[in-house]
Scaffold this motif. Structure first.
Motif, PDB file in Angstrom:
ATOM      1  N   ILE A 147       3.350  -0.332   0.610  1.00  0.00           N
ATOM      2  CA  ILE A 147       2.888   0.886   0.907  1.00  0.00           C
ATOM      3  C   ILE A 147       3.028   1.970   0.093  1.00  0.00           C
ATOM      4  CG2 ILE A 147       1.731   2.140   2.635  1.00  0.00           C
ATOM      5  CD1 ILE A 147       1.184  -1.312   2.833  1.00  0.00           C
ATOM      6  N   LYS A 148       2.295   2.431  -0.859  1.00  0.00           N
ATOM      7  CA  LYS A 148       2.570   3.568  -0.821  1.00  0.00           C
ATOM      8  C   LYS A 148       1.586   4.312  -0.801  1.00  0.00           C
ATOM      9  CE  LYS A 148       4.940   1.582  -4.684  1.00  0.00           C
ATOM     10  NZ  LYS A 148       4.833   0.873  -6.646  1.00  0.00           N
ATOM     11  N   LYS A 149       1.528   6.511  -1.587  1.00  0.00           N
ATOM     12  CA  LYS A 149       0.137   7.182  -1.190  1.00  0.00           C
ATOM     13  C   LYS A 149      -0.881   6.445  -2.645  1.00  0.00           C
ATOM     14  CE  LYS A 149       2.580  10.734   0.332  1.00  0.00           C
ATOM     15  NZ  LYS A 149       2.746  11.943   0.716  1.00  0.00           N
ATOM     16  N   ALA A 150      -2.087   6.860  -2.259  1.00  0.00           N
ATOM     17  CA  ALA A 150      -2.930   6.100  -3.571  1.00  0.00           C
ATOM     18  C   ALA A 150      -4.362   6.744  -3.311  1.00  0.00           C
ATOM     19  CB  ALA A 150      -3.162   4.706  -2.579  1.00  0.00           C
ATOM     20  N   LYS A 151      -4.439   6.344  -4.126  1.00  0.00           N
ATOM     21  CA  LYS A 151      -6.860   6.978  -4.461  1.00  0.00           C
ATOM     22  C   LYS A 151      -7.266   5.141  -4.404  1.00  0.00           C
ATOM     23  CE  LYS A 151      -6.083  11.857  -6.358  1.00  0.00           C
ATOM     24  NZ  LYS A 151      -6.622  12.567  -6.986  1.00  0.00           N
ATOM     25  N   LEU A 152      -8.379   6.048  -3.196  1.00  0.00           N
ATOM     26  CA  LEU A 152      -9.785   4.684  -3.190  1.00  0.00           C
ATOM     27  C   LEU A 152     -10.755   5.077  -3.889  1.00  0.00           C
ATOM     28  CD1 LEU A 152      -8.523   2.679  -0.670  1.00  0.00           C
ATOM     29  CD2 LEU A 152      -8.181   2.006  -3.021  1.00  0.00           C
ATOM     30  N   ARG A 153     -11.130   5.217  -4.573  1.00  0.00           N
ATOM     31  CA  ARG A 153     -12.495   5.487  -4.855  1.00  0.00           C
ATOM     32  C   ARG A 153     -12.816   7.053  -4.409  1.00  0.00           C
ATOM     33  NH1 ARG A 153     -16.504   1.791  -4.390  1.00  0.00           N
ATOM     34  NH2 ARG A 153     -16.302  -0.170  -5.292  1.00  0.00           N
ATOM     35  N   GLY A 154     -11.833   7.375  -5.918  1.00  0.00           N
ATOM     36  CA  GLY A 154     -11.314   8.824  -5.651  1.00  0.00           C
ATOM     37  C   GLY A 154     -10.988   9.728  -4.238  1.00  0.00           C
ATOM     38  N   GLU A 155     -10.543   8.504  -3.486  1.00  0.00           N
ATOM     39  CA  GLU A 155      -9.874   9.553  -2.106  1.00  0.00           C
ATOM     40  C   GLU A 155      -8.325   9.088  -2.011  1.00  0.00           C
ATOM     41  OE1 GLU A 155     -11.487  11.843  -0.766  1.00  0.00           O
ATOM     42  OE2 GLU A 155     -13.647  11.639  -1.571  1.00  0.00           O
ATOM     43  N   GLN A 210      -3.196  11.935   9.216  1.00  0.00           N
ATOM     44  CA  GLN A 210      -2.526  11.279   8.087  1.00  0.00           C
ATOM     45  C   GLN A 210      -4.563  10.545   7.489  1.00  0.00           C
ATOM     46  OE1 GLN A 210       0.214  10.158   5.498  1.00  0.00           O
ATOM     47  NE2 GLN A 210       1.370  12.440   7.153  1.00  0.00           N
ATOM     48  N   GLN A 211      -4.803  10.862   5.648  1.00  0.00           N
ATOM     49  CA  GLN A 211      -5.883  10.472   5.723  1.00  0.00           C
ATOM     50  C   GLN A 211      -5.476   8.754   5.245  1.00  0.00           C
ATOM     51  OE1 GLN A 211      -8.648  12.374   3.552  1.00  0.00           O
ATOM     52  NE2 GLN A 211      -8.359  11.182   2.113  1.00  0.00           N
ATOM     53  N   ILE A 212      -6.233   8.149   5.721  1.00  0.00           N
ATOM     54  CA  ILE A 212      -6.185   6.463   5.597  1.00  0.00           C
ATOM     55  C   ILE A 212      -7.926   5.742   5.305  1.00  0.00           C
ATOM     56  CG2 ILE A 212      -5.398   3.918   6.252  1.00  0.00           C
ATOM     57  CD1 ILE A 212      -3.047   5.824   8.069  1.00  0.00           C
ATOM     58  N   ILE A 217      -2.886   0.021  14.691  1.00  0.00           N
ATOM     59  CA  ILE A 217      -1.100  -0.108  14.215  1.00  0.00           C
ATOM     60  C   ILE A 217      -0.761   0.655  12.257  1.00  0.00           C
ATOM     61  CG2 ILE A 217       0.325  -1.849  12.625  1.00  0.00           C
ATOM     62  CD1 ILE A 217      -0.729  -4.196  14.905  1.00  0.00           C
ATOM     63  N   ALA A 218      -0.439   1.370  11.852  1.00  0.00           N
ATOM     64  CA  ALA A 218      -0.211   2.529  11.313  1.00  0.00           C
ATOM     65  C   ALA A 218       0.666   2.141  10.254  1.00  0.00           C
ATOM     66  CB  ALA A 218      -0.703   3.694  10.949  1.00  0.00           C
ATOM     67  N   ALA A 219       0.726   1.555   9.011  1.00  0.00           N
ATOM     68  CA  ALA A 219       2.042   1.215   7.762  1.00  0.00           C
ATOM     69  C   ALA A 219       2.461   2.380   7.429  1.00  0.00           C
ATOM     70  CB  ALA A 219       1.951  -0.224   7.175  1.00  0.00           C
ATOM     71  N   LEU A 220       2.867   2.978   7.197  1.00  0.00           N
ATOM     72  CA  LEU A 220       3.605   4.109   6.595  1.00  0.00           C
ATOM     73  C   LEU A 220       4.071   4.601   5.249  1.00  0.00           C
ATOM     74  CD1 LEU A 220       3.728   7.054   9.257  1.00  0.00           C
ATOM     75  CD2 LEU A 220       1.801   6.178   8.092  1.00  0.00           C
ATOM     76  N   PRO A 221       3.547   5.432   4.142  1.00  0.00           N
ATOM     77  CA  PRO A 221       4.306   4.992   2.372  1.00  0.00           C
ATOM     78  C   PRO A 221       5.772   5.130   2.931  1.00  0.00           C
ATOM     79  CG  PRO A 221       2.920   6.866   2.521  1.00  0.00           C
ATOM     80  CD  PRO A 221       2.031   6.108   4.223  1.00  0.00           C
ATOM     81  N   GLY A 222       6.660   4.103   2.455  1.00  0.00           N
ATOM     82  CA  GLY A 222       7.389   3.595   2.521  1.00  0.00           C
ATOM     83  C   GLY A 222       7.917   2.092   2.573  1.00  0.00           C
ATOM     84  N   ALA A 223       6.596   2.216   3.273  1.00  0.00           N
ATOM     85  CA  ALA A 223       6.859   0.949   4.597  1.00  0.00           C
ATOM     86  C   ALA A 223       6.978  -0.529   3.248  1.00  0.00           C
ATOM     87  CB  ALA A 223       5.800   0.069   5.519  1.00  0.00           C
ATOM     88  N   SER A 236       9.923  -9.741  13.089  1.00  0.00           N
ATOM     89  CA  SER A 236       9.901  -8.166  11.882  1.00  0.00           C
ATOM     90  C   SER A 236      10.000  -8.108  10.872  1.00  0.00           C
ATOM     91  CB  SER A 236      10.342  -7.000  12.934  1.00  0.00           C
ATOM     92  OG  SER A 236      11.943  -7.592  12.407  1.00  0.00           O
ATOM     93  N   HIS A 237       9.918  -8.996   9.930  1.00  0.00           N
ATOM     94  CA  HIS A 237      10.436  -9.514   9.034  1.00  0.00           C
ATOM     95  C   HIS A 237      11.261  -8.610   8.406  1.00  0.00           C
ATOM     96  CE1 HIS A 237       8.568 -13.155   7.951  1.00  0.00           C
ATOM     97  NE2 HIS A 237       7.229 -12.620   9.775  1.00  0.00           N
ATOM     98  N   GLY A 238      12.022  -7.355   8.696  1.00  0.00           N
ATOM     99  CA  GLY A 238      12.536  -6.545   8.571  1.00  0.00           C
ATOM    100  C   GLY A 238      11.319  -4.703   7.887  1.00  0.00           C
ATOM    101  N   MET A 239      10.418  -5.264   8.852  1.00  0.00           N
ATOM    102  CA  MET A 239       9.448  -3.991   8.258  1.00  0.00           C
ATOM    103  C   MET A 239       9.982  -2.684   9.221  1.00  0.00           C
ATOM    104  SD  MET A 239       5.556  -5.793   8.665  1.00  0.00           S
ATOM    105  CE  MET A 239       6.029  -6.472  10.196  1.00  0.00           C
ATOM    106  N   ASN A 240       9.708  -1.388   8.366  1.00  0.00           N
ATOM    107  CA  ASN A 240       9.715   0.161   9.242  1.00  0.00           C
ATOM    108  C   ASN A 240       8.528   1.121   8.522  1.00  0.00           C
ATOM    109  OD1 ASN A 240      10.526   0.480   6.544  1.00  0.00           O
ATOM    110  ND2 ASN A 240      12.740   0.221   7.118  1.00  0.00           N
ATOM    111  N   HIS A 241       8.802   2.014   9.511  1.00  0.00           N
ATOM    112  CA  HIS A 241       7.328   2.624   9.168  1.00  0.00           C
ATOM    113  C   HIS A 241       6.136   2.120   9.677  1.00  0.00           C
ATOM    114  CE1 HIS A 241      10.525   5.305   6.762  1.00  0.00           C
ATOM    115  NE2 HIS A 241      10.362   4.761   6.065  1.00  0.00           N
TER     116      HIS A 241
END
Length: 804
Positions: free
Chosen positions: A106-114, A76-78, A92-98, A40-45
C-alpha cells in the motif's frame, strides 16, 4: 478439522506456548497437524477507521472519495470503489506502508487525479476465503461493529490475530472433531486442566411440552431425540467473536440462531438443527423412515428423492429435515422467525452414512454422525444452544426438554494389566506413569489386583479393547521413548540385499548426476501403456477403472515421466532432468497375474549446463544422456560389457536412438523422442532412456581391485581413418581394442570430419591411442609393432584407410 488457537485457549491455557512447538508435540502424540495457518500473514499498518465523509469521485462513476479518521491528527483521504462504502461506517483501513497478503504493498497514489492515502479493505483482500465471508459483505468492504475503536489494530476485531491448526485426523479420532475434544487432547499433553462451558440460563414459565410433542417411530435408527423451544428470538448478526471463530473454522456466518447451532456443533461435536416453529405446520415432530420415492427440498434448494432406508424428521405429514444430513427448506430459520425449536439427537451412524452417500450430500453434521457422536453430550449441546440463544438472540427458553430417550449411555469397561501393556510395547513403564497418563487424558481408572479397570469415556468412541489403551499409553508416553530392539529370534541384524544395495547405488548416482527422482502411477491409458516398452506384452486392464487415463497397467515408465515433464514445462520449469525406478507389468504368469519387473527410466529436456557468468550454455543432447548411462554402468562395474547400436524404435527419433546391450542381450534403449510426440506433449527437444533394472542389477560383477599408480610413462599415437559413412565409431573402436593387445590401454575418439578432401559417402574419424606397460618403459619398436597390428586390422576388417 480447523482449530483456532484463540478459540482453543478458551478451554485450555496455551497462550504461553510456542504454537509451532505445540503443533509438533501434538503431531508426535498421534494427531497430525497438517498445516499451521497464520491468519495475520504478518500484516501491520491495518487499523480501524471511520468514514467521516464520502463523496462521489468527480471523474469516475464507480469511485468514492472518503475522508477517513484513522486515529491520527488529520483525516486520511482514501479512494474506494466498493459499492457499499458509506458515511459513518467503521471500516478496515490499510495505511501506506502496509503489505497485504500476496505482497500487495500500500502506497500513496493518485486515482483519476485525486490523492489516495491507503485502502479500505474487504475481508478477501486480507486473505479470508470468500466462501466464509458473510454474504452481505461478499461484494464489498467489511463493516466493523459500531463499538470498534478508531485507530486500534483492525486484525484484533476480525479474528486475524490468530493461528489455526489444520488437523489430518485418522477415522478413529472422531473425538477431535470438536473443540472440547481437542482441548482434552492438548490438556493431556500439557498436563493442564480443561475448562468446560457452563450452560446456565433462566427459563420462562411456559413448558416446552405444551408447544411440541415428539414421537419416534424408527427407534433403532433414532434412540435419542430431544427438542427445546425458544420464543421471542430476534434474528440478527451473531456477536463478532462468534463470527470470527466460525470463519477461522471455515464456516460462513449467517445469523445468530444458525451461527449458534454451528458454534455448538464445533464446540461439542454434536450436530444441532433449528426449526422455525411457525413453519413446521403442526405441534408435533415425528421421526420415521421415509416412504419409497418420497421427495423433499433441502436447505441447498435441491429436491431429494428418498428411499425406505432414509431417516426423516417430519411434522407428522411431510419431511422437514433429512436426519443427520441437512434440514428442509420448508422449516428454515429466516429474518421473520420468532420461535425456534432446537433439535438435538443421536442418529445411527450407518443410517446417516448410507443416506449421505446415496444422495451425494455430505455435511459437517453427517461427517460427525457417521463416526458416532458422544451420547452423553447430546443433551448438553441442546442446553448450550438454548443458553446462547437466550444471550445473543434475546430469546425466552421454555421450561424443560421434550425427550425420547432409549439410548444406552453406559461407558465401556476395559480391563488390562500393566504387564500386557509393557509386553506389547517392548519396554517397562511404571504403574504410576500409566495412571498419570490416564488421569491426564481424563479417563477414569482404578488399579485393583494387578489390573487397570478403565471406564472408557463415551466421548472417546475409539476406546473399546485393551490394545486401544496400549496405544493411549504409548502415544502420551512418547513414541520417541520406545527403545529400538531386534526381535528376540534374530541372530544377526538385518541388512540390504545385494540387489537393494545396487538399487540404492543407482539412485545415489543419478541424483549426483543432477536428476530428480519421481514417483508416478502404475496405471495409465491403454494408448500409452506399451509406448517405449523394452518388451511389449499382453496388456493387463482393470475391470472397473476410475477413468480411461488410469485403466491399464504400464509396460514402460517413460509415458508417465513425459507427462511429468509436460506438467512442469507448462509451469515455466523448462529444464527437466528426472528419473524413476518402478515396476512395469508384463503378460500373465501361471497364477493369472502379470509379471512385475523393475525398470529404470529418465527424461531430460532443456539446458544441461547454464553458466551465465562465463557465457557457457549447453542444451541436453543424445551424448549427454548416453554419458549419464555410461557413468551408471561404470559405477556398477559393467562398462566393458555394454555396447550401443543404432536402432529404430516406435515413438523415437529414427536417427538419434540406440539400443543398449549387456553381454549381447538387449537391456534398454536411449534416444530422442520423435518430433511428433514432442509436439503432442508440448515439449522441445527431449531425450529419454529406459533400462531393464531387474536384469542389470542381477548381473554379477568382479570384485574391484586397486593397483598402485605406475611410475612408467604412457605413449600416445593419433590416427585419422577414412571409412564408409555407415561404419560406426563403435565398430572401429572394437577392432582397435582387439588388435592392440595388452599394451593398448585406452582409445578415445576426438574428431569427426566430412567435407572437402573426403569422398562422398565417406567420413573421417580420428582416434587417440594410448600404450602403456605398468612394469616398465615401452620402447618405440614395441609401440610401432602394436600400432601396425591395429592399422592392419582396421584395413582388413573395416576397409579403413589412413587420411592423408
Amino acid at each position: 478439522m480447523l482449530v483456532s488457537t484463540n478459540w482453543l485457549n478458551d478451554y485450555v491455557t496455551i497462550e504461553d506456548q510456542d504454537l509451532h512447538e505445540l503443533a509438533e508435540t501434538i503431531t508426535r502424540s498421534g494427531i497430525e497437524v497438517d498445516a499451521i495457518i497464520e491468519r495475520s500473514h504478518g500484516m501491520n499498518h491495518v487499523v480501524v477507521g471511520e468514514v467521516v465523509e464520502c463523496e462521489q469521485h468527480p471523474d469516475a462513476d464507480r469511485l468514492n472519495i472518503c475522508q477517513v479518521d484513522v486515529g491520527e491528527e488529520e483525516l486520511q483521504q482514501i479512494i474506494c470503489g466498493a459499492p457499499n462504502v458509506a458515511k459513518g461506517q467503521k471500516v478496515i483501513a490499510a495505511l501506506p506502508g502496509a503489505v497485504l497478503p500476496g505482497n500487495f504493498k500500500i502506497k500513496k497514489a493518485k486515482l483519476r487525479g485525486e490523492a489516495s492515502h491507503g485502502m479500505i479493505c474487504s475481508l478477501q483482500e486480507l486473505a479470508v476465503e470468500g466462501k466464509v465471508v458473510p454474504k452481505e459483505y461478499a461484494e464489498g468492504i467489511y463493516v466493523l461493529p459500531e463499538d470498534a475503536k478508531v485507530g486500534d489494530v483492525a486484525l484484533d476485531y476480525i479474528g486475524l490475530d490468530d493461528v489455526v491448526y489444520e488437523f489430518d485426523l485418522t477415522p478413529n479420532r472422531s473425538d477431535a472433531l470438536s473443540m472440547l475434544g481437542v482441548a482434552y487432547e492438548v490438556g493431556a499433553i500439557l498436563n493442564r486442566p480443561v475448562r468446560l462451558p457452563e450452560a446456565t440460563y433462566e427459563t420462562a414459565e411456559e413448558r416446552a411440552a405444551d408447544w411440541i410433542d415428539v414421537t419416534v417411530d424408527a427407534k433403532e435408527q433414532n434412540p435419542l431425540y430431544a427438542a427445546k423451544v425458544v420464543r421471542n428470538v430476534k434474528i440478527g448478526p451473531s456477536p463478532m467473536w462468534m463470527q470470527n471463530y466460525l470463519m477461522a473454522a471455515g464456516i460462513r456466518p449467517h445469523n445468530n440462531v444458525v451461527d449458534i447451532t454451528n458454534f455448538v456443533l464445533l464446540e461439542y461435536g454434536q450436530p444441532l438443527h433449528a426449526f422455525d416453529y411457525d413453519k413446521l405446520g403442526s405441534k408435533e415432530i415425528v421421526v420415521r423412515l421415509a416412504n419409497e420415492g418420497e421427495t423433499m427440498v433441502t436447505l441447498d434448494e435441491e429436491e431429494r428423492t428418498l428411499t425406505a432406508e432414509d431417516l426423516v424428521i417430519t411434522n407428522g405429514k411431510e419431511p422437514v429435515a433429512l436426519a443427520g444430513v441437512m434440514g428442509g427448506g420448508n422449516s428454515e430459520v429466516s429474518d421473520e422467525t420468532t420461535t425456534v425449536v432446537i433439535e438435538a439427537a443421536y442418529f445411527d451412524p450407518a443410517t446417516v452414512r448410507r443416506t449421505s452417500r446415496a444422495i451425494g450430500l455430505r455435511s459437517d453434521s453427517s461427517a460427525r454422525f457417521e463416526k458416532g457422536v458422544d451420547p452423553n453430550r447430546v443433551l448438553l449441546a441442546a442446553e448450550r444452544a438454548a443458553q446462547l440463544m437466550s444471550l445473543y438472540a434475546e430469546g425466552d427458553v421454555l421450561e424443560g426438554t421434550v425427550l425420547h430417550d432409549e439410548l444406552d449411555k453406559t461407558p465401556k469397561q476395559i480391563v488390562v494389566s500393566p504387564d500386557f501393556i509393557n509386553a506389547r510395547l517392548g519396554m517397562k513403564i511404571s504403574l504410576s506413569d500409566m495412571l498419570d497418563i490416564l488421569e491426564r487424558l481424563q479417563i477414569p481408572t482404578k488399579a485393583e489386583s494387578g489390573q487397570l479397570i478403565i471406564e472408557a469415556p463415551t466421548r472417546r468412541q475409539d476406546l473399546k479393547i485393551p490394545e486401544d489403551i496400549v496405544e493411549e499409553i504409548a502415544r502420551m508416553y512418547g513414541y520417541d521413548h520406545i527403545p529400538v530392539t531386534l526381535p528376540v529370534t534374530a541372530v544377526t541384524p538385518g541388512k540390504l540385499t545385494p540387489y537393494q544395495a545396487k538399487r540404492r547405488l543407482v539412485r545415489r548416482y543419478l541424483e549426483g548426476a543432477g536428476l530428480y527422482q519421481t514417483i508416478t502411477y502404475s496405471l495409465t491409458s491403454e494408448k500409452k501403456s506399451q509406448q517405449f516398452a523394452i518388451e511389449p506384452c499382453q496388456l493387463t486392464k482393470l475391470m472397473m477403472p476410475m477413468s480411461e487415463e488410469h485403466s491399464t497397467l504400464r509396460q514402460s515408465l517413460i509415458p508417465s515421466l513425459l507427462d511429468v515433464a509436460t506438467y512442469n514445462v507448462a509451469r515455466r520449469t523448462s529444464d527437466i532432468a528426472i528419473y524413476e525406478t518402478g515396476s512395469v507389468y508384463l503378460g500373465n504368469e501361471e497364477d493369472g497375474l502379470p509379471a512385475e519387473v523393475e525398470r529404470l527410466s529418465g527424461v531430460l529436456t532443456g539446458q544441461w549446463v547454464s553458466n551465465e557468468w562465463q557465457g557457457e550454455k549447453k542444451e541436453v543432447d543424445f551424448f549427454v544422456v548416453k554419458g549419464i548411462i555410461e557413468g551408471l554402468f561404470r559405477t556398477l562395474g559393467l562398462e566393458n560389457r555394454v555396447t550401443y547400436e543404432a536402432k529404430v524404435i516406435d515413438q523415437m527419433h529414427p536417427g538419434r536412438t540406440a539400443a543398449i546391450a549387456l553381454d549381447g542381450t538387449y537391456v534398454g534403449h536411449v534416444g530422442q523422442i520423435h518430433p511428433t510426440v514432442e509436439k503432442e506433449q508440448d515439449l522441445k527437444e527431449t531425450y529419454v532412456f529406459e533400462l531393464d533394472l531387474h536384469a542389470i542389477l542381477h548381473e554379477s560383477t568382479d570384485q574391484e581391485m586397486y593397483v598402485p599408480v605406475s611410475k612408467y610413462p604412457t605413449i600416445s599415437r593419433d590416427i585419422a581413418l577414412v571409412v564408409d559413412r555407415e561404419t560406426t565409431a563403435a565398430t572401429l573402436e572394437t577392432i582397435i581394442h582387439e588388435a592392440g593387445g595388452r599394451l593398448l590401454r585406452d582409445v578415445r575418439l576426438f574428431d569427426l570430419y566430412e567435407g572437402e578432401n573426403v569422398a562422398d559417402g565417406q567420413k573421417s574419424l580420428a582416434f587417440s591411442l594410448t600404450y602403456f606397460d605398468p612394469t616398465r618403459t615401452l620402447t618405440d619398436e614395441e609401440v610401432v609393432q602394436a600400432h601396425d597390428r591395429v592399422l592392419q586390422a582396421l584395413t582388413e576388417r573395416a576397409k579403413a584407410t589412413l587420411r592423408a
